[in-house]
Motif scaffolding. Structure first.
Motif, short mmCIF file in Angstrom:
data_model
loop_
_atom_site.label_atom_id
_atom_site.label_comp_id
_atom_site.label_asym_id
_atom_site.label_seq_id
_atom_site.Cartn_x
_atom_site.Cartn_y
_atom_site.Cartn_z
N ALA A 190 30.89 23.41 39.86
CA ALA A 190 31.59 23.78 38.64
C ALA A 190 31.63 25.30 38.47
CB ALA A 190 30.94 23.13 37.42
N GLN A 191 30.55 25.98 38.83
CA GLN A 191 30.50 27.44 38.75
C GLN A 191 31.50 28.07 39.72
OE1 GLN A 191 28.51 29.29 36.57
NE2 GLN A 191 29.67 31.05 37.26
N GLU A 192 31.55 27.54 40.95
CA GLU A 192 32.49 28.07 41.92
C GLU A 192 33.93 27.87 41.45
OE1 GLU A 192 31.28 25.97 45.44
OE2 GLU A 192 29.85 27.52 46.02
N ALA A 193 34.24 26.70 40.90
CA ALA A 193 35.59 26.43 40.39
C ALA A 193 35.91 27.39 39.24
CB ALA A 193 35.71 24.98 39.93
N HIS A 194 34.95 27.62 38.37
CA HIS A 194 35.13 28.55 37.25
C HIS A 194 35.42 29.96 37.76
CE1 HIS A 194 34.39 30.51 33.40
NE2 HIS A 194 33.52 31.29 34.01
N GLU A 195 34.66 30.40 38.77
CA GLU A 195 34.86 31.74 39.31
C GLU A 195 36.21 31.85 40.02
OE1 GLU A 195 31.34 32.49 41.62
OE2 GLU A 195 30.10 32.67 39.82
N ARG A 196 36.66 30.79 40.70
CA ARG A 196 37.98 30.82 41.34
C ARG A 196 39.07 30.95 40.28
NH1 ARG A 196 35.70 27.01 44.77
NH2 ARG A 196 36.55 25.28 43.58
N ARG A 197 38.95 30.19 39.19
CA ARG A 197 39.93 30.28 38.10
C ARG A 197 39.94 31.68 37.49
NH1 ARG A 197 37.84 25.25 36.96
NH2 ARG A 197 36.56 26.06 35.27
N GLU A 198 38.75 32.25 37.32
CA GLU A 198 38.63 33.60 36.78
C GLU A 198 39.32 34.61 37.69
OE1 GLU A 198 34.67 35.07 36.18
OE2 GLU A 198 34.67 34.46 34.11
N LYS A 199 39.10 34.48 38.99
CA LYS A 199 39.70 35.40 39.96
C LYS A 199 41.21 35.28 39.94
CE LYS A 199 39.56 36.72 44.85
NZ LYS A 199 40.79 37.39 44.78
N VAL A 200 41.73 34.05 39.88
CA VAL A 200 43.18 33.85 39.84
C VAL A 200 43.77 34.47 38.59
CG1 VAL A 200 44.97 32.08 39.59
CG2 VAL A 200 43.18 31.80 41.31
N SER A 201 43.12 34.29 37.45
CA SER A 201 43.65 34.86 36.21
C SER A 201 43.57 36.38 36.20
CB SER A 201 42.94 34.27 34.99
OG SER A 201 41.60 34.66 34.96
#
Length: 152
Positions: free
Chosen positions: A138-149
């Motif tokens: 979940a943390q990795e997915a959150h960080e990927r979403r943050e990077k994309v945004s």
């Protein structure tokens, strides 16, 4: 940044030593049982105490007086060191709020479970990062979403 993270890890390691080392779980032990909750409560309190003790030491050094280096290069170096020290203390001040939040989650019975998926975070992750609120996935997915945004 690496220095601040290393300092944070050192303070956590000191807290673990203060409470007698890492938690050793039994093979058939229920996740987040009373013993585990007690261990993490003691670890979080010891971690917070270590941070507050370090902050008190920094405050005392600041109150002892200004930097009095006669050489301009030495003075600049000392001021840079103080800047790093103060940034580290600010980061740790923010960490105290996360520790307090983790303590509340223990009291409410939510500690150790992912705030996104509701799955167990895992003792290994909590041992490494007692304030974790998400599983690694979940943390990795959150960080990927943050990077994309951020990239947009």
């Amino acid at each position: 940044m690496a220095t601040a993270l290393a300092d944070e890890i050192d303070v956590l390691a000191k807290a673990k030593r203060a409470i007698g080392g890492a938690y050793i779980s039994e093979p058939d032990e229920e996740y987040m049982n009373e013993a585990q909750q007690d261990y993490f409560r003691r670890l979080l309190l010891a971690w917070k105490k270590s941070i507050l003790d370090a902050a008190a030491g920094t405050l005392q050094q600041l109150q002892d007086g200004p930097i009095r280096e006669p050489d301009l290069n030495d003075r600049a170096s000392s001021e840079t060191d103080w800047g790093i020290e103060l940034r580290t203390r600010d980061r740790q001040r923010k960490l105290i709020a996360k520790i307090d939040s983790a303590m509340r989650r223990i009291e409410e019975g939510e500690y150790g479970y992912c705030e996104v998926t509701g799955e167990p975070i895992g003792l290994g992750r909590l041992e490494a990062r007692p304030i974790a609120t998400m599983t690694v996935e979940a943390q990795e997915a959150h960080e990927r979403r943050e990077k994309v945004s951020r990239d947009d």
